[in-house]
Design a protein around this motif. Sequence first.
Motif: not given
Lengths: 295, 295
Positions: B179-184
């Motif tokens: 999730g963090e990957h996709d947001r960043v």
Amino acid sequence: MALIGKLVICGVGLIGGSFALALRRAGQVGRVVGVGRRPEPLQRALALGVIDEVAAGWADALDGADLVLLAAPVGQMDAIMAAMAPHLRPGTVVTDAGSTKRDVIEAVHRHLSGALADVVPAHPIAGAEKSGVEAAFAELYIGRKAVLTPLPESRAAAVELVRAAWEACGARVVDMSPGEHDRVFAAVSHLPHLLAFGLVDDFARRPNAPLLFSHAAGGFRDFTRIAGSHPEMWRDICIANRVALLDELDAYLGELAHLRGLLEAGDGAGLEAVFERARRARNAWAEGLPVQAAE
Amino acid sequence: MALIGKLVICGVGLIGGSFALALRRAGQVGRVVGVGRRPEPLQRALALGVIDEVAAGWADALDGADLVLLAAPVGQMDAIMAAMAPHLRPGTVVTDAGSTKRDVIEAVHRHLSGALADVVPAHPIAGAEKSGVEAAFAELYIGRKAVLTPLPESRAAAVELVRAAWEACGARVVDMSPGEHDRVFAAVSHLPHLLAFGLVDDFARRPNAPLLFSHAAGGFRDFTRIAGSHPEMWRDICIANRVALLDELDAYLGELAHLRGLLEAGDGAGLEAVFERARRARNAWAEGLPVQAAE
């Protein structure tokens, strides 16, 4: 014999400094005199050999001058012309390197209305994210465009002097009307700068800015390179050209609304059509081919 | 002894081809087998020496495979995993190079739910506007990041194999949650691509497109470099990550609305404050300094 005996540069930064260095390299200038609002950059320009002397003031600078280049941010042009006007003599040609042309020409009419025949507004297309005289170099203009937007009143010999000076710098000279210039550069230059500044600011203001920037890579680097540009210069350009820039921003907001609709609808085919059309145009342009209007 | 005896690359383009070349250069792979939806790129990869053989199908490809890299556009991952699943044997580690991670992991759960311990999703941060196996080179990943987003079920040895492979390519490996990957990356990569495609498309659709492109210069070139990227790949990324990308687009539209208001009001000080904040962040980032959240 040199094209220009005495050259006056007002605003000896990247643009003005490179003009002086290029003309000197071409053997087309005798003496270069610097003038400006602050003494420090002029002293640095003198130490670097970009100029031969610092003028004591406009009277001193303009005494016997053949050509004056105004290379300050466009927001300063009005005050500069007001200050120089009382000392300007017939026959001294005045040009500028301002990034916008209609506002500079308005200032010309306000302050130099008695010298219109000697005024030739211009704009070299050679931005760089660096600024200041330390960044100046003689080759900056080689292969770049210099746009001339002569006044109806500009005398032919004045236009030819400015044209010859830019050609001596290695630039390709093109003529445009001031209105066309300002509309075209609102699109291809001023809007991208605004968009790049905006993206970096959007991220910089977030609590997780350190995380975002730590993962930014090559695409971000190129996209935002112009967000390293000079804030005062770009403030002035945006304000001076704000009518055309607002038109361009609104057209782009229309494009983004279209893209947002495709995204929200999950319309992959619609997105791919936009991306494909953009890639085709971008690649044609990058290869030096003419770009036709897409269907 | 080589890290990987038999490596299978599904999608032998820039990303998959460079992974194979880098591992070969490092002496960390025995045999490289290519698999893909179309035969032509695989034959070119074979001719270029990027792969050692073209698999007859998934059964052939996966026979004795140590590591499988799925390097196709993310829109194809679901079909690829469905096709490979019946032939996958315990102990063959599966990773991917997909630009989005949540959707790839959903496909993993749909099709490879019996092999979760062997799956290690990943994403090398090495885009390029070029694509295809002809653009592949062994040094692509040197100094770049490779993000691992292991599953809770991924076994340690599988994670270590994928980590070691990317390190052998010269990449710096970092771990993130999907999730963090996709947001960043919605922010620092997917949004800039969308914006660059949009700007070029905006200009390309105008009747005066030839005039506009003929005056575009260095700032436009860098800003739009990523609009030369692969349309299908970016369609898939945008669709796969559309929730996070819509959030980012809306945040940016808010920034543009703010800038539009400053422009319309002629608020030079307000514009300069934005530009200055952006320049400070951009320059700090470009110099490799940590970027703090601005005031």
